[in-house]
Design an enzyme around this catalytic site. Structure first.
Site, PDB file in Angstrom:
ATOM      1  N   ARG A 149      -5.786 -10.788  40.063  1.00  0.00           N
ATOM      2  CA  ARG A 149      -5.533 -11.996  39.271  1.00  0.00           C
ATOM      3  C   ARG A 149      -5.000 -11.692  37.870  1.00  0.00           C
ATOM      4  NH1 ARG A 149      -9.850 -12.608  42.585  1.00  0.00           N
ATOM      5  NH2 ARG A 149      -9.945 -14.554  43.782  1.00  0.00           N
ATOM      6  N   GLU A 154      -9.527  -2.540  48.018  1.00  0.00           N
ATOM      7  CA  GLU A 154      -8.207  -2.441  47.408  1.00  0.00           C
ATOM      8  C   GLU A 154      -8.219  -1.508  46.197  1.00  0.00           C
ATOM      9  OE1 GLU A 154      -6.418  -6.633  47.027  1.00  0.00           O
ATOM     10  OE2 GLU A 154      -8.565  -6.950  47.272  1.00  0.00           O
ATOM     11  N   HIS A 177      -2.237 -12.083  43.344  1.00  0.00           N
ATOM     12  CA  HIS A 177      -1.460 -11.269  44.286  1.00  0.00           C
ATOM     13  C   HIS A 177       0.038 -11.583  44.239  1.00  0.00           C
ATOM     14  CE1 HIS A 177      -5.119  -9.611  45.664  1.00  0.00           C
ATOM     15  NE2 HIS A 177      -5.450 -10.525  46.556  1.00  0.00           N
ATOM     16  N   HIS A 218      -4.150  -5.001  51.433  1.00  0.00           N
ATOM     17  CA  HIS A 218      -5.202  -6.018  51.586  1.00  0.00           C
ATOM     18  C   HIS A 218      -5.693  -6.114  53.030  1.00  0.00           C
ATOM     19  CE1 HIS A 218      -7.337  -9.834  50.902  1.00  0.00           C
ATOM     20  NE2 HIS A 218      -7.158  -9.635  49.611  1.00  0.00           N
TER      21      HIS A 218
END
Length: 382
Positions: free
Chosen positions: A104, A342, A129, A203
């Site tokens: 974010r 991630e 993203h 992801h």
């Protein structure tokens, strides 16, 4: 707990059958077309042990990965869809390459070299993203497909200047390679013609018991991070602080089941995220590649270790899988049926100078190499 062992020759089928080791193979075929008619390719990588990865050019995404258990039985450990249409119909980042900035950015704004940029907003008041149409929703060009000891595929996407509000034209390459050591390596690199921000990650949603097998809450996780970057509310934007994990549900320095502390109502951070959805501080800067997470499924014996050079690791426990997704083989995915790991820079780094820098300038090359090593632990519960 014994270290994970590399498995030997196994069959391509889900049952134990004799097999003969063969050279790694890479094959390419069409996986369907987008609504605007773009052809999406899927490349299948198979190593000499029969382990198999399928990578599609839509989002440079890992569509499936067959991994053996302690008895040599193969299962797909990646949740997702059997056909392209599922990925087109609902954006869930299944297996996808995320960018231009993974995670974010608060209010979709940042300042670079004295100029403020506004990004597309797709997560309430924030950009997530890459914005409304990130790298996960682009059809990448298949540049190279190689068979041999380590079959691989390289894909490329050119993000134009101004894409989703980001400055600079950025050329991104993603290479997936499957070794005979049952290691899947994803190598990202990017270059730009103007100063910009880049933070790429993968992801994939994992379930080491096999996709559709149910909850991952009993799978045991280790994250060698002493601290996290806490968030202020459910928008999941970091406060800028770094806090210790000791004596909190976020302490995974010693292996424990993912679900052991996930219902600890005393943790405001767990309430914000509806479970785990947090960045762990593995280091304060990039270092040599090292283990950033280890996960073991006691039932199957499958073990996955994740390696990266990046300072942060976002761990998400599948909190918003709500039973409305029908995935592969008509399996319904519910809360906690998969997890995401991630390796990346910290969330909202452009707005927190103490977190480091996501700046990429002309003449520089951004890199993120993520390695997933798979093995078995015969000491796990049968």
């Amino acid at each position: 707990m014994k270290p994970a062992a590399v498995i030997g020759c196994i069959a391509m089928t889900a049952t134990l059958l004799p097999c003969v080791a063969m050279a790694g193979e890479a094959t390419q075929t069409s996986f369907g077309h987008t609504t605007d008619g773009q052809d999406v390719q899927i490349v299948t990588l198979t190593n000499s042990h029969g382990m198999r990865a399928r990578v599609m050019s839509y989002g440079a995404s890992l569509q499936s990965l067959l991994v053996p258990d302690r008895n040599g039985k193969l299962a797909d450990v990646v949740i997702g869809y059997d056909s392209l249409q599922g990925y087109l119909d609902r954006r869930q980042y299944f297996g996808a390459t995320v960018g231009r900035y993974a995670n974010r950015i608060a209010h979709g704004k940042f300042t670079l070299d004295g100029k403020t940029y506004s990004l597309t907003l797709n997560d309430g008041a924030n950009s997530l993203h890459g914005g409304i149409k990130g790298f996960d929703q682009q059809v990448w060009k298949v540049l190279d497909v190689k068979s041999g000891p380590t079959p691989s595929v390289t894909m490329e996407y050119v993000s134009p200047d101004g894409d989703q509000g980001y400055p600079g034209a950025v050329t991104v390459k993603a290479t997936y390679a499957l070794s005979d050591e049952n290691q899947l390596k994803i190598s990202y690199q990017a270059t730009t013609d103007k100063p910009t921000l880049v933070n790429l990650s993968n992801h994939t949603y994992w379930n080491l018991g096999g996709e559709g097998s149910g909850s991952v809450m009993d799978q045991e996780m280790t994250i060698p991070g002493n601290s996290i970057t806490p968030v202020s509310d459910a928008a999941a934007i970091p406060t800028g602080d770094i806090t210790q994990v000791a004596n909190t549900p976020y302490d995974f320095r010693v292996a424990k089941p993912i679900g052991r502390d996930i219902r600890d109502g005393a943790s405001q951070q767990l309430l914000f995220g509806h479970g785990y959805d947090m960045n762990w501080v593995i280091s304060r800067k990039e270092v040599e590649s090292r283990v950033v997470a280890r996960v073991e499924d006691p039932r199957s014996g499958r073990v996955m270790t994740v390696w990266s050079t990046k300072p942060g690791l976002q761990f998400y426990s599948g909190n918003f899988l709500d039973g409305t997704t029908v995935g592969k083989d008509h399996h319904i995915y519910r809360q906690g049926d998969a997890f995401v790991l991630e390796p990346q820079l910290f969330p909202d780094t452009p707005n927190h100078p103490d977190f480091g820098s996501a700046r990429l300038a002309p003449g520089e090359t951004y890199k993120n190499v993520i390695v997933y090593r798979f093995g078995i632990d015969n000491a796990a519960k049968k």
